[in-house]
Design a protein around this motif. Structure first.
Motif, PDB file in Angstrom:
ATOM      1  N   PRO A   1       0.790  -1.249  -0.077  1.00  0.00           N
ATOM      2  CA  PRO A   1      -0.059  -0.094  -0.121  1.00  0.00           C
ATOM      3  C   PRO A   1       0.950   1.109   0.040  1.00  0.00           C
ATOM      4  CG  PRO A   1      -1.016  -1.600   1.422  1.00  0.00           C
ATOM      5  CD  PRO A   1       0.450  -2.371   1.149  1.00  0.00           C
ATOM      6  N   GLN A   2       1.849   1.179   0.897  1.00  0.00           N
ATOM      7  CA  GLN A   2       2.599   2.535   0.997  1.00  0.00           C
ATOM      8  C   GLN A   2       4.119   1.989   0.580  1.00  0.00           C
ATOM      9  OE1 GLN A   2       1.879   5.436   1.798  1.00  0.00           O
ATOM     10  NE2 GLN A   2      -0.074   5.242   2.348  1.00  0.00           N
TER      11      GLN A   2
ATOM     12  N   GLU B   1      -5.563  -6.827   0.143  1.00  0.00           N
ATOM     13  CA  GLU B   1      -6.713  -5.982   0.629  1.00  0.00           C
ATOM     14  C   GLU B   1      -7.946  -6.124  -0.076  1.00  0.00           C
ATOM     15  OE1 GLU B   1      -5.558  -1.887   0.659  1.00  0.00           O
ATOM     16  OE2 GLU B   1      -4.193  -1.911   2.439  1.00  0.00           O
ATOM     17  N   TYR B   2      -7.676  -5.923  -1.342  1.00  0.00           N
ATOM     18  CA  TYR B   2      -8.944  -6.141  -2.303  1.00  0.00           C
ATOM     19  C   TYR B   2      -9.628  -7.475  -2.310  1.00  0.00           C
ATOM     20  CZ  TYR B   2      -6.937  -1.642  -4.590  1.00  0.00           C
ATOM     21  OH  TYR B   2      -6.761  -0.544  -4.876  1.00  0.00           O
TER      22      TYR B   2
ATOM     23  N   GLY C   1      -2.461   5.942  -5.659  1.00  0.00           N
ATOM     24  CA  GLY C   1      -3.501   6.119  -6.719  1.00  0.00           C
ATOM     25  C   GLY C   1      -2.676   6.082  -8.083  1.00  0.00           C
TER      26      GLY C   1
ATOM     27  N   ARG D   1      -1.487  -2.259  -7.620  1.00  0.00           N
ATOM     28  CA  ARG D   1      -1.866  -1.074  -7.160  1.00  0.00           C
ATOM     29  C   ARG D   1      -1.295  -0.531  -5.894  1.00  0.00           C
ATOM     30  NH1 ARG D   1      -8.249  -1.768  -8.268  1.00  0.00           N
ATOM     31  NH2 ARG D   1      -7.234  -3.823  -7.920  1.00  0.00           N
ATOM     32  N   THR D   2      -1.136   0.605  -5.556  1.00  0.00           N
ATOM     33  CA  THR D   2      -0.759   1.111  -4.184  1.00  0.00           C
ATOM     34  C   THR D   2      -1.773   2.251  -3.753  1.00  0.00           C
ATOM     35  OG1 THR D   2       0.530   3.073  -5.129  1.00  0.00           O
ATOM     36  CG2 THR D   2       1.790   0.939  -4.933  1.00  0.00           C
ATOM     37  N   HIS D   3      -1.354   2.784  -2.583  1.00  0.00           N
ATOM     38  CA  HIS D   3      -2.363   3.743  -1.784  1.00  0.00           C
ATOM     39  C   HIS D   3      -1.873   5.075  -2.642  1.00  0.00           C
ATOM     40  CE1 HIS D   3      -3.774   1.561   1.747  1.00  0.00           C
ATOM     41  NE2 HIS D   3      -4.561   1.075   0.568  1.00  0.00           N
TER      42      HIS D   3
ATOM     43  N   THR E   1      -0.727  -5.077  -1.418  1.00  0.00           N
ATOM     44  CA  THR E   1      -2.019  -4.349  -1.829  1.00  0.00           C
ATOM     45  C   THR E   1      -3.281  -5.294  -2.056  1.00  0.00           C
ATOM     46  OG1 THR E   1      -0.570  -2.482  -2.252  1.00  0.00           O
ATOM     47  CG2 THR E   1      -2.733  -2.131  -2.550  1.00  0.00           C
TER      48      THR E   1
END
Length: 355
Positions: free
Chosen positions: A143-144, A209-210, A167, A163-165, A206
């Protein structure tokens, strides 16, 4: 003593073809030949085709050392690739897709291994610090993700598989793992399964999470019991998958539907269910995410959803080349959808109905 221009057995070494060689053979200037090889728009298609055909015939290759001195470019695309033993097919297909997309360009691919447990920043920092490539592709995003932070701070061209946070601040291509989890739950429920288990990815990624969010939402909406399978993740060894299926198929857990985003590990799950005396397709079902045709060749058959990694490699390359040419990062995002592979019939379905 052999001539300096001869080989060990006295054969005459042929001089390496240069732009001057092409210019002499075509009757064109060196600058025109160079621009023809770069697909300059002001030159005619006939001239460019003539130069390229001759270059292929005589084995002309750019002098990369001279090119780097002149332009600062390496003509290298770097792929930083996880070396987990669970993703050999992932690596092969990804590399094939990238190589196919680079065909006909001046770029070539160099793979940098990322070993499990090693600092994920190490290969990225090396590439950025030494300018070992003009752009980089990497996978298994967080994510980060610190790799994204580093490359954004350096304004170094890159694209991520995942993906990441951050965007759309950077180019990415991803597989919709949320859609995979949701569709897998819906398929298991349609087949009459009441207690569903998800084998989740490692927590730092990441895509987990989805997958986790969509799994819980879809199962809750369907009103069926659901949980993540404890003690293992998608990077656990196959023997752990087999033991987990054997342990959780019966009471007290009693799972009868399993969602597994790994085709190789889904086979281990099937073996564990069979160890527990379950018949897959009758007593329990496994739905996998697949990246090859492996599941076409197992028995009993299971349903799956396909991620096309050859396409993913090609798409990542397309996005990276566009970024290297100045396209805005916000315009360089894509998401592929799961493709259903139906191999068994659920109650009320015709065995002859299409996939």
């Amino acid at each position: 003593m052999p001539d300096a221009k001869s080989g060990a057995r006295g054969e005459k070494r042929l001089a390496r073809p240069t732009l001057r060689t092409l210019a002499d053979l075509t009757g064109l200037g060196v600058t025109t030949v160079s621009r023809a090889l770069k697909d300059a728009p002001e030159l005619s298609a006939e001239t460019k085709a003539r130069v390229r055909t001759l270059a292929a015939e005589i084995g002309y290759r750019p002098d990369r050392a001279a090119l780097r001195l002149r332009t600062g470019k390496t003509l290298v695309i770097a792929l930083v690739l996880d070396q987990s033993d669970a993703i050999a097919e992932f690596a092969r297909r990804m590399i094939f897709g990238i190589s196919r997309a680079l065909e006909g360009t001046s770029y070539h691919l160099v793979v940098f291994p990322q070993f499990d447990g090693a600092d994920p920043l190490e290969p990225i920092r090396y590439i950025a610090d030494t300018a070992a490539a003009d752009g980089v592709i990497f996978t298994h995003t967080r994510p980060q993700d610190p790799r994204v932070k580093l490359l954004l701070s350096r304004d170094f061209p890159f694209v991520t598989h995942g993906r990441t946070h951050f965007g759309n601040a950077h180019p990415f291509h991803d597989f919709d793992n949320g859609a995979f989890a949701r569709l897998a739950v819906e398929r298991l429920v349609a087949c009459g399964r009441k207690r569903l288990a998800l084998i989740a990815p490692r927590g730092e990624f990441t895509y987990g999470e989805y997958m986790l969010g969509a799994f819980a939402e879809a199962a809750g909406k369907a009103g069926v019991a659901h949980a993540t399978l404890e003690g293992i993740d998608l990077d656990s060894p196959a023997r752990a998958f087999r033991a987990a299926a054997r342990r959780t198929a019966g009471p007290p857990a009693g799972f009868d539907g399993f969602v597994c985003a790994s085709e190789t590990r889904s086979i281990a799950l099937i073996a564990g269910l069979q160890d527990a005396g379950f018949t897959v397709g009758r007593d329990a079902d496994v739905i996998a995410k697949e990246t090859s045709d492996l599941l076409d060749n197992i028995s009993p058959p299971i349903d799956s959803f396909c991620e096309d990694l050859v396409f993913a490699g090609s798409e990542l390359t397309r996005l990276l080349l566009a970024r290297m040419q100045g396209a805005p990062a916000a315009d360089l995002n894509s998401l592929s959808q799961p493709e259903f592979r139906r191999r068994r019939s659920c109650p009320g379905e015709s065995a002859a109905s299409p996939r």
